[in-house]
Design a protein around this motif. Sequence first.
Motif, mmCIF file in Angstrom:
data_model
loop_
_atom_site.group_PDB
_atom_site.id
_atom_site.type_symbol
_atom_site.label_atom_id
_atom_site.label_comp_id
_atom_site.label_asym_id
_atom_site.label_seq_id
_atom_site.Cartn_x
_atom_site.Cartn_y
_atom_site.Cartn_z
ATOM 1 N N VAL A 208 0.849 -1.195 0.000
ATOM 2 C CA VAL A 208 0.000 0.000 0.000
ATOM 3 C C VAL A 208 0.882 1.242 0.000
ATOM 4 O O VAL A 208 1.889 1.300 0.720
ATOM 5 C CB VAL A 208 -0.939 0.030 1.223
ATOM 6 C CG1 VAL A 208 -1.854 1.252 1.165
ATOM 7 C CG2 VAL A 208 -1.761 -1.247 1.309
ATOM 8 N N ARG A 209 0.486 2.205 -0.809
ATOM 9 C CA ARG A 209 1.173 3.507 -0.822
ATOM 10 C C ARG A 209 0.119 4.603 -0.674
ATOM 11 O O ARG A 209 -0.832 4.663 -1.439
ATOM 12 C CB ARG A 209 1.960 3.693 -2.119
ATOM 13 C CG ARG A 209 2.688 5.048 -2.209
ATOM 14 C CD ARG A 209 3.573 5.118 -3.445
ATOM 15 N NE ARG A 209 2.792 5.062 -4.671
ATOM 16 C CZ ARG A 209 3.332 5.012 -5.890
ATOM 17 N NH1 ARG A 209 4.657 4.978 -6.038
ATOM 18 N NH2 ARG A 209 2.568 4.963 -6.965
ATOM 19 N N THR A 210 0.324 5.480 0.318
ATOM 20 C CA THR A 210 -0.641 6.563 0.525
ATOM 21 C C THR A 210 -0.036 7.652 1.397
ATOM 22 O O THR A 210 0.925 7.406 2.138
ATOM 23 C CB THR A 210 -1.925 6.033 1.195
ATOM 24 O OG1 THR A 210 -2.894 7.079 1.270
ATOM 25 C CG2 THR A 210 -1.645 5.523 2.603
ATOM 26 N N THR A 211 -0.600 8.836 1.296
ATOM 27 C CA THR A 211 -0.313 9.932 2.242
ATOM 28 C C THR A 211 -1.619 10.413 2.861
ATOM 29 O O THR A 211 -1.649 11.456 3.508
ATOM 30 C CB THR A 211 0.385 11.113 1.546
ATOM 31 O OG1 THR A 211 -0.431 11.580 0.458
ATOM 32 C CG2 THR A 211 1.760 10.723 1.024
ATOM 33 N N SER A 212 -2.685 9.665 2.667
ATOM 34 C CA SER A 212 -3.999 10.060 3.169
ATOM 35 C C SER A 212 -3.990 10.202 4.691
ATOM 36 O O SER A 212 -3.383 9.397 5.403
ATOM 37 C CB SER A 212 -5.054 9.027 2.767
ATOM 38 O OG SER A 212 -6.289 9.307 3.389
ATOM 39 N N ASN A 287 -8.405 13.882 0.601
ATOM 40 C CA ASN A 287 -7.127 13.252 0.269
ATOM 41 C C ASN A 287 -7.194 11.732 0.370
ATOM 42 O O ASN A 287 -6.219 11.084 0.721
ATOM 43 C CB ASN A 287 -5.997 13.803 1.154
ATOM 44 C CG ASN A 287 -6.167 13.440 2.630
ATOM 45 O OD1 ASN A 287 -7.169 12.843 3.023
ATOM 46 N ND2 ASN A 287 -5.203 13.815 3.446
ATOM 47 N N TYR A 288 -8.338 11.161 0.081
ATOM 48 C CA TYR A 288 -8.484 9.715 0.104
ATOM 49 C C TYR A 288 -7.918 9.123 -1.188
ATOM 50 O O TYR A 288 -8.628 8.924 -2.169
ATOM 51 C CB TYR A 288 -9.948 9.326 0.274
ATOM 52 C CG TYR A 288 -10.369 9.204 1.721
ATOM 53 C CD1 TYR A 288 -10.417 7.965 2.344
ATOM 54 C CD2 TYR A 288 -10.695 10.325 2.461
ATOM 55 C CE1 TYR A 288 -10.793 7.845 3.668
ATOM 56 C CE2 TYR A 288 -11.072 10.213 3.790
ATOM 57 C CZ TYR A 288 -11.125 8.979 4.388
ATOM 58 O OH TYR A 288 -11.490 8.858 5.704
ATOM 59 N N ILE A 289 -6.623 8.870 -1.183
ATOM 60 C CA ILE A 289 -5.940 8.292 -2.336
ATOM 61 C C ILE A 289 -5.087 7.125 -1.841
ATOM 62 O O ILE A 289 -4.233 7.306 -0.969
ATOM 63 C CB ILE A 289 -5.058 9.324 -3.059
ATOM 64 C CG1 ILE A 289 -5.901 10.518 -3.527
ATOM 65 C CG2 ILE A 289 -4.338 8.684 -4.249
ATOM 66 C CD1 ILE A 289 -5.079 11.648 -4.107
ATOM 67 N N PHE A 290 -5.329 5.944 -2.402
ATOM 68 C CA PHE A 290 -4.595 4.747 -1.993
ATOM 69 C C PHE A 290 -4.140 3.991 -3.237
ATOM 70 O O PHE A 290 -4.934 3.738 -4.141
ATOM 71 C CB PHE A 290 -5.484 3.827 -1.138
ATOM 72 C CG PHE A 290 -5.869 4.407 0.190
ATOM 73 C CD1 PHE A 290 -5.127 4.138 1.326
ATOM 74 C CD2 PHE A 290 -6.970 5.241 0.298
ATOM 75 C CE1 PHE A 290 -5.476 4.681 2.547
ATOM 76 C CE2 PHE A 290 -7.335 5.794 1.515
ATOM 77 C CZ PHE A 290 -6.588 5.511 2.650
ATOM 78 N N ASP A 291 -2.859 3.644 -3.272
ATOM 79 C CA ASP A 291 -2.316 2.762 -4.302
ATOM 80 C C ASP A 291 -2.137 1.378 -3.679
ATOM 81 O O ASP A 291 -1.583 1.257 -2.576
ATOM 82 C CB ASP A 291 -0.971 3.273 -4.809
ATOM 83 C CG ASP A 291 -1.080 4.630 -5.481
ATOM 84 O OD1 ASP A 291 -2.145 4.920 -6.049
ATOM 85 O OD2 ASP A 291 -0.102 5.401 -5.429
ATOM 86 N N ILE A 292 -2.589 0.347 -4.393
ATOM 87 C CA ILE A 292 -2.546 -1.013 -3.852
ATOM 88 C C ILE A 292 -1.988 -1.981 -4.892
ATOM 89 O O ILE A 292 -2.346 -1.911 -6.074
ATOM 90 C CB ILE A 292 -3.939 -1.462 -3.387
ATOM 91 C CG1 ILE A 292 -4.384 -0.600 -2.194
ATOM 92 C CG2 ILE A 292 -3.933 -2.938 -3.000
ATOM 93 C CD1 ILE A 292 -5.704 -0.996 -1.594
#
Length: 299
Positions: A208-212, A287-292
């Motif tokens: 998972v990659r995020t700054t949310s 800012n709900y951004i998630f890379d999975i």
Amino acid sequence: MTIKLNHIAKLKYFLLVLFASLFSCEDDVREVYLYKKGELKAESTNTSVKAGETITYTDSSTKVRAVKWTFQGGSPGSSIEPNVEVKYAKGGTFTTTLEITFVDNTTQKKTFTVEVEAPATPPIVIPADALKIYSENPDFTKTAPVLNWVSSNQFVIKEVAADGYEGAFRNFSLPAAPPAAEAKWAMAILSFVNFTDISSYTHINMAVRTTSTGKIRFRMKDASNTGYVEFDATSNLYGLKRDGSWNMVKIPIADYKKQNPSLDLTKIKDILVLRSVDPEDVRALNNYIFDIDHIYLSK
């Protein structure tokens, strides 16, 4: 005789006037300055850093009316302050632009190029008897049934071809701003086409990659019951960090059952459901951004 005296008197008067004029002009002398335009002066503390490090940008321009910084790939992404500290979370070549508006309303730009070294990606090790759900890695011996990605509410799901944990990845993001984001909550689903028995596995793993900064629930669902694990922005629970880098997250499946004992692990339909947490309003955080990437079950 009278005429001569008149000429002398006129001469004296002329000399007196000339003398007075010369001395009166001395007080009216002014220094004249030519207008000097403002000058753009700016610097950065570095042009090459590692991911996670910061660069400080400083503007020392003269005769400035307004400052506008734009930081590609950095956080913050922009600023109107003369001095800014910018953090770069991921690798790449990025551009920083400074635009100065001077007091005479003319503008000038300066550009900086930043090289950010990507964080080292740990080798991808596939545990024995693991079940591949979403991964490009060919080393899995078992692969889950066909899957569907579903945007249940607001999340826009797209596949990105590069820069993933192992190549392509799925990006879950909300529309940029209201009114595009109409509801206060968001959800997206990774679903098996058929009910699947996962009862022999102990963990669900994913990159998972995020700054949310928003709370998020990772849920599982059988035919009618839902169990979930909830993450806030600060706890780094099970390895889920909000630092903008890829991090492997390993969640005990028992925690889903602990939250809801009725969850039937022999008949799982939705293996991963991303759900915002009420009463938190996703439109306010924006800012709900998630890379999975690299999702699998392990024992």
